[in-house]
Design a protein around this motif. Sequence first.
Motif, PDB file in Angstrom:
ATOM      1  N   ARG A 328     -33.838  -3.829 -29.743  1.00 17.68           N
ATOM      2  CA  ARG A 328     -34.056  -3.801 -28.297  1.00 17.68           C
ATOM      3  C   ARG A 328     -33.370  -2.591 -27.679  1.00 17.68           C
ATOM      4  NH1 ARG A 328     -31.187  -6.574 -23.915  1.00 17.68           N
ATOM      5  NH2 ARG A 328     -32.561  -6.655 -22.086  1.00 17.68           N
ATOM      6  N   ALA A 329     -32.144  -2.305 -28.109  1.00 12.73           N
ATOM      7  CA  ALA A 329     -31.427  -1.151 -27.579  1.00 12.73           C
ATOM      8  C   ALA A 329     -32.091   0.154 -28.004  1.00 12.73           C
ATOM      9  CB  ALA A 329     -29.969  -1.185 -28.037  1.00 12.73           C
ATOM     10  N   ARG A 330     -32.577   0.233 -29.215  1.00 13.94           N
ATOM     11  CA  ARG A 330     -33.251   1.441 -29.676  1.00 13.94           C
ATOM     12  C   ARG A 330     -34.504   1.712 -28.856  1.00 13.94           C
ATOM     13  NH1 ARG A 330     -32.326   1.401 -36.178  1.00 13.94           N
ATOM     14  NH2 ARG A 330     -34.030   2.903 -36.135  1.00 13.94           N
ATOM     15  N   ARG A 331     -35.255   0.670 -28.579  1.00  5.54           N
ATOM     16  CA  ARG A 331     -36.447   0.832 -27.758  1.00  5.54           C
ATOM     17  C   ARG A 331     -36.077   1.263 -26.337  1.00  5.54           C
ATOM     18  NH1 ARG A 331     -38.118  -3.735 -28.517  1.00  5.54           N
ATOM     19  NH2 ARG A 331     -37.445  -4.767 -26.613  1.00  5.54           N
ATOM     20  N   MET A 332     -35.023   0.672 -25.792  1.00  2.00           N
ATOM     21  CA  MET A 332     -34.578   1.065 -24.455  1.00  2.00           C
ATOM     22  C   MET A 332     -34.120   2.521 -24.430  1.00  2.00           C
ATOM     23  SD  MET A 332     -32.497  -2.313 -23.167  1.00  2.00           S
ATOM     24  CE  MET A 332     -32.025  -1.489 -21.656  1.00  2.00           C
ATOM     25  N   ALA A 333     -33.478   2.968 -25.493  1.00  2.00           N
ATOM     26  CA  ALA A 333     -33.028   4.361 -25.547  1.00  2.00           C
ATOM     27  C   ALA A 333     -34.217   5.311 -25.538  1.00  2.00           C
ATOM     28  CB  ALA A 333     -32.172   4.581 -26.793  1.00  2.00           C
ATOM     29  N   ARG A 334     -35.255   5.004 -26.303  1.00  2.00           N
ATOM     30  CA  ARG A 334     -36.448   5.859 -26.314  1.00  2.00           C
ATOM     31  C   ARG A 334     -37.138   5.857 -24.962  1.00  2.00           C
ATOM     32  NH1 ARG A 334     -37.052   3.065 -31.228  1.00  2.00           N
ATOM     33  NH2 ARG A 334     -38.729   1.799 -30.344  1.00  2.00           N
ATOM     34  N   GLU A 353     -32.559   8.022 -34.406  1.00  2.00           N
ATOM     35  CA  GLU A 353     -32.418   6.637 -34.853  1.00  2.00           C
ATOM     36  C   GLU A 353     -32.794   6.491 -36.329  1.00  2.00           C
ATOM     37  OE1 GLU A 353     -33.541   4.660 -30.503  1.00  2.00           O
ATOM     38  OE2 GLU A 353     -34.975   4.665 -32.148  1.00  2.00           O
ATOM     39  N   THR A 354     -33.847   7.189 -36.735  1.00  2.00           N
ATOM     40  CA  THR A 354     -34.284   7.111 -38.128  1.00  2.00           C
ATOM     41  C   THR A 354     -33.241   7.708 -39.060  1.00  2.00           C
ATOM     42  OG1 THR A 354     -36.616   7.226 -37.473  1.00  2.00           O
ATOM     43  CG2 THR A 354     -36.085   7.797 -39.750  1.00  2.00           C
ATOM     44  N   TYR A 355     -32.719   8.889 -38.712  1.00  2.00           N
ATOM     45  CA  TYR A 355     -31.718   9.531 -39.561  1.00  2.00           C
ATOM     46  C   TYR A 355     -30.426   8.711 -39.617  1.00  2.00           C
ATOM     47  CZ  TYR A 355     -34.582  13.751 -39.829  1.00  2.00           C
ATOM     48  OH  TYR A 355     -35.586  14.647 -40.072  1.00  2.00           O
ATOM     49  N   ALA A 356     -30.026   8.133 -38.491  1.00  2.00           N
ATOM     50  CA  ALA A 356     -28.811   7.323 -38.476  1.00  2.00           C
ATOM     51  C   ALA A 356     -28.967   6.085 -39.359  1.00  2.00           C
ATOM     52  CB  ALA A 356     -28.470   6.917 -37.044  1.00  2.00           C
ATOM     53  N   THR A 357     -30.144   5.474 -39.325  1.00  2.00           N
ATOM     54  CA  THR A 357     -30.386   4.320 -40.186  1.00  2.00           C
ATOM     55  C   THR A 357     -30.346   4.720 -41.655  1.00  2.00           C
ATOM     56  OG1 THR A 357     -31.775   3.333 -38.463  1.00  2.00           O
ATOM     57  CG2 THR A 357     -31.990   2.459 -40.696  1.00  2.00           C
ATOM     58  N   ALA A 358     -30.988   5.837 -41.978  1.00  2.00           N
ATOM     59  CA  ALA A 358     -30.953   6.313 -43.370  1.00  2.00           C
ATOM     60  C   ALA A 358     -29.524   6.605 -43.817  1.00  2.00           C
ATOM     61  CB  ALA A 358     -31.821   7.569 -43.506  1.00  2.00           C
ATOM     62  N   LEU A 359     -28.710   7.141 -42.913  1.00  2.00           N
ATOM     63  CA  LEU A 359     -27.315   7.427 -43.242  1.00  2.00           C
ATOM     64  C   LEU A 359     -26.545   6.142 -43.524  1.00  2.00           C
ATOM     65  CD1 LEU A 359     -25.019   9.532 -43.424  1.00  2.00           C
ATOM     66  CD2 LEU A 359     -24.665   9.188 -40.956  1.00  2.00           C
ATOM     67  N   ALA A 392     -29.525  15.181 -27.097  1.00  2.00           N
ATOM     68  CA  ALA A 392     -30.656  14.428 -26.552  1.00  2.00           C
ATOM     69  C   ALA A 392     -30.457  12.929 -26.714  1.00  2.00           C
ATOM     70  CB  ALA A 392     -31.948  14.859 -27.258  1.00  2.00           C
ATOM     71  N   ALA A 393     -29.861  12.513 -27.835  1.00  2.00           N
ATOM     72  CA  ALA A 393     -29.807  11.085 -28.152  1.00  2.00           C
ATOM     73  C   ALA A 393     -28.621  10.371 -27.538  1.00  2.00           C
ATOM     74  CB  ALA A 393     -29.792  10.899 -29.669  1.00  2.00           C
ATOM     75  N   ARG A 394     -27.486  11.028 -27.425  1.00  2.00           N
ATOM     76  CA  ARG A 394     -26.265  10.329 -27.029  1.00  2.00           C
ATOM     77  C   ARG A 394     -26.346   9.691 -25.638  1.00  2.00           C
ATOM     78  NH1 ARG A 394     -21.011  13.053 -29.271  1.00  2.00           N
ATOM     79  NH2 ARG A 394     -22.135  12.360 -31.124  1.00  2.00           N
ATOM     80  N   PRO A 395     -26.846  10.384 -24.589  1.00  2.00           N
ATOM     81  CA  PRO A 395     -26.926   9.711 -23.284  1.00  2.00           C
ATOM     82  C   PRO A 395     -27.847   8.493 -23.308  1.00  2.00           C
ATOM     83  CG  PRO A 395     -27.139  12.090 -23.042  1.00  2.00           C
ATOM     84  CD  PRO A 395     -27.232  11.790 -24.495  1.00  2.00           C
ATOM     85  N   ALA A 396     -28.986   8.614 -24.006  1.00  2.00           N
ATOM     86  CA  ALA A 396     -29.926   7.498 -24.050  1.00  2.00           C
ATOM     87  C   ALA A 396     -29.333   6.308 -24.790  1.00  2.00           C
ATOM     88  CB  ALA A 396     -31.224   7.949 -24.734  1.00  2.00           C
ATOM     89  N   LEU A 397     -28.636   6.554 -25.887  1.00  2.00           N
ATOM     90  CA  LEU A 397     -28.040   5.453 -26.639  1.00  2.00           C
ATOM     91  C   LEU A 397     -26.875   4.825 -25.889  1.00  2.00           C
ATOM     92  CD1 LEU A 397     -28.155   7.009 -30.212  1.00  2.00           C
ATOM     93  CD2 LEU A 397     -29.471   5.055 -29.403  1.00  2.00           C
ATOM     94  N   GLU A 398     -26.111   5.622 -25.171  1.00  2.00           N
ATOM     95  CA  GLU A 398     -25.024   5.058 -24.375  1.00  2.00           C
ATOM     96  C   GLU A 398     -25.566   4.174 -23.256  1.00  2.00           C
ATOM     97  OE1 GLU A 398     -22.814   8.429 -23.109  1.00  2.00           O
ATOM     98  OE2 GLU A 398     -21.703   8.633 -24.999  1.00  2.00           O
ATOM     99  N   TYR A 399     -26.670   4.606 -22.647  1.00  2.00           N
ATOM    100  CA  TYR A 399     -27.304   3.772 -21.625  1.00  2.00           C
ATOM    101  C   TYR A 399     -27.796   2.456 -22.234  1.00  2.00           C
ATOM    102  CZ  TYR A 399     -31.076   2.031 -18.682  1.00  2.00           C
ATOM    103  OH  TYR A 399     -31.899   1.227 -17.946  1.00  2.00           O
ATOM    104  N   ALA A 400     -28.469   2.562 -23.392  1.00  2.00           N
ATOM    105  CA  ALA A 400     -28.990   1.361 -24.029  1.00  2.00           C
ATOM    106  C   ALA A 400     -27.867   0.433 -24.473  1.00  2.00           C
ATOM    107  CB  ALA A 400     -29.865   1.751 -25.225  1.00  2.00           C
TER     108      ALA A 400
END
Length: 483
Positions: A328-334, A353-359, A392-400
């Motif tokens: 849910r948070a990943r979708r909200m971030a996108r 999100e994909t690279y972080a999951t693979a990591l 690009a990703a950090r603000p969206a993920l922090e919001y989510a």
Amino acid sequence: MATSSVYPTYPPHPGTEALRHPHWWQLRWVRYGALITLLAMSGLVILALVRKETGTEGFLVGLGLAVLPVPWLITAFRWLDRVAPFAWRNLVFAFCWGAFAAALIAIVANSFATKWIATSTADPAGANTLGATVIAPIVEESAKAAAILLVFLFRRREFTGVVDGMVIAGITATGFAFTENILYLGTAFGTDQVTGGHGIVSVTAATFFVRIVMSPFAHPLFTTCTGIGFGLAAVYGSRGRARRVLIPLGGLFLAMCMHALWNGSAAFGQYGFLAVYGTFMLPVFGLLTWLGIWTRQRELRTVREELPTYVLAGWLGPAEPGALGSMRARRMARDYARHHAGRPTARAVARYETYATALALLRARGRRGRAGADFAARERELLEELWQRREAARPALEYAARRAAPAPVPQGWAPAPYGHAYVRGPGHGYGPGYGYGYGYGYGYPQGPGHGYAQGPGPQPAQGPGPGYGYPAAPYPSYNPYRM
């Protein structure tokens, strides 16, 4: 910031140097061109054969009816694959292989084998039964398994577990069932026309109900067993070559047995089909569905548990593990990135999100002793991909994370006795600015040759036990846990 200013250049491993003048068959565009040509030619041949069997009108009717379950099945497998999604090109390849190459192999081999058995025995009806219950399962499941094998061999970095095997297998089988349904439905329509019916009547309706309404999941269900075998080989195959071979073969054999039971159900009496459907197909379908969902949730839990170690090294923000471990948070971030910065930024967030999951999955395999020889190189590659997209990703993920995700730092983190490390139970420790290492009974990087320490440069970790360490981020001052 130039990459070369942060990451030093390492000499290639002996035997892996790039060829100065590769042979023409080693060029990527040649291989892609050959694969596309093979699939295109297979598609033209199989569709021509199906149209010859059904007639033009029957082919069009069969095509219109057979396509109905395809979007639903693909959507289901894409949903299952959302945690660590395959690239679209892999899924397109799998579907086209199933619909064209595997279907062509099956129709040619099945016809040849059935005719040969019929001419070799005095019982043509028995030859048809033998072909349906023995020959067809072996040929069809082997043809579909070839697509899984190719993805497993040539996209090994993306093929990391059971979910990946289930998705590739399911998409391949969906393509195969699509072409097969065109043949069966088109033939049924032609039968109705010959017997004096007009439009879609008795035989066509019965075939549609059995194949499209009751059992659209049949072929995906069988081939998923093969996919699970390859997924388990991806997880446990590092423990021996025999496992890498025997586990997929076991999954393939199980798929053949299930397929044979399904095809032979009509020979079990008047209610044999319904008995097999109710007592076997539906329970197995429910079991594999549960397995897929459980494995998907386990991957999300792995993300939440493994990524906080990279927060401490400065690679990730403190809110990111919780957000990345919640769909849910990943979708909200996108959605947040798309609304505030446009589609390119949303795509960057999705790739992050994909690279972080693979990591996280890579780190989990390393911690369990199942990582390959390229663990350190692959880890650094993923960290670099994340670092390039962090803005690009950090603000969206922090919001989510504020809106939907659980707390990012797991329980159990506490200051180490030395005052400059954080320890999560025995064997897991971190020293700010010195990299992180997994060990057994120690709090610092263990195992010579497996750990990275002292910032961006690689240095062998010290200690008697096996383990893996990762490099500190280029700017670890972001780390809120630094003392």
